[in-house]
Scaffold this active site. Structure first.
Site: not given
Length: 275
Positions: A3, A93, A112, A265
């Site tokens: 964040e 990755h 991901r 969430r």
DNA sequence: GCGATCCTGGCC
DNA sequence: GGCCAGGATCGC
């Protein structure tokens, strides 16, 4: 994953690359979800000098001397790592390697692949769809209390949790700092914007700014796999009041933490404290 | 405005 | 095997 405080910590940890010339950029076959073609990124940045690293919300901008920038979002699992030399490790990755003239290297790793890579050729980012959708950064001085209220009022039907996560209203909060901001402002995450008075929205803005600055001060929250650009962990986790504390007391002991699901969430909050 | 969806990995 | 994860977009 990261964040505003984590992205800001990464940005400041990577100041070492400012002034370096890019000599190579390599992409993996299985690239992340990117809007711009790797070729365009290559053409724009190769052989140019990285003048400045900037941040807007959770986006990092790698700006060259012509004010053209690579715009990077780390998604849920993105990591950046700067190394003095290229260790050539074989990690599937790793999706981008930026090599500098002095032999050092910046690695972008994203298991991901929710991250995004794009470009902007304007200093204000007006030609980039990700950036134009973004509201003012929570820490930007241009976000006055009046402007924040005005922007919130356009979404009367949202609950406060959804409001805090909405990057188009104001940018930078994610799940951790959204929960922490609402706790600090003593606001119930289920409350609708329409039922929230102006002065309470200002409380929310103030709380968000305090929590974000605290996060930066402590190098971000390393819960699982967050590291800054030099591999250091942050210690903000030790200062979180509610996040990931289901069934426990808040850090300050003033309430008991409950977990609910909103918009798919987790929300952590203390019902006795937040109204 | 909400839910499903994009992915991989860790943990129970 | 199922659930969970610092995110955001897209279609209804």
């Amino acid at each position: 994953m990261p964040e505003l405080p984590e992205v800001e910590t990464i940005r400041s940890s990577l100041r070492v690359i400012e002034g370096k010339r890019i000599s190579s950029i390599q992409f993996s076959k299985l690239a992340p979800i990117e809007t711009t073609q790797p070729q365009a990124i290559l053409r724009t940045l190769k052989n140019s000098i990285l003048k400045k690293l900037e941040r807007r919300g959770k986006y990092l901008l790698f700006k060259n001397q012509e004010d053209h920038s690579l715009v990077l979002h780390l998604g849920m699992s993105g990591q950046l790592r700067y190394q003095k030399e290229d260790s050539q490790e074989n990690d599937h990755h790793i999706h981008m390697r930026i090599g500098f003239e002095d032999g050092s290297i910046l690695i972008f790793r994203d298991p991901r692949r929710f991250g995004t890579l794009s470009l902007t050729k304007e200093p204000n980012g007006k030609d980039n769809l990700f950036l134009t959708r973004l509201g003012p950064d929570y820490l930007s001085p241009e976000l006055s209390e009046e402007l924040f209220i005005q922007r919130c009022r356009k979404h009367p039907g949202l609950n406060l949790k959804a409001l805090t996560l909405h990057q188009g209203i104001s940018a930078g909060l994610g799940n951790i700092y959204a929960c922490e901001s609402l706790y600090r402002a003593k606001l119930d995450p289920r409350k609708k914007v329409a039922k929230t008075k102006d002065h309470r929205l200002i409380d929310l803005l103030t709380a968000a700014r305090e929590v974000l600055l605290l996060g930066i001060e402590h190098g971000g929250s390393s819960l699982r796999d967050y590291f800054d650009g030099l591999g250091n962990r942050g210690v903000m986790k030790n200062f979180l009041q509610v996040y990931d504390r289901e069934g426990e007391l808040t850090l300050d002991g003033k309430g008991k933490v409950k977990r609910i699901v909103q918009q798919g969430r987790s929300t952590f909050f203390a019902p006795e404290v937040q109204k």
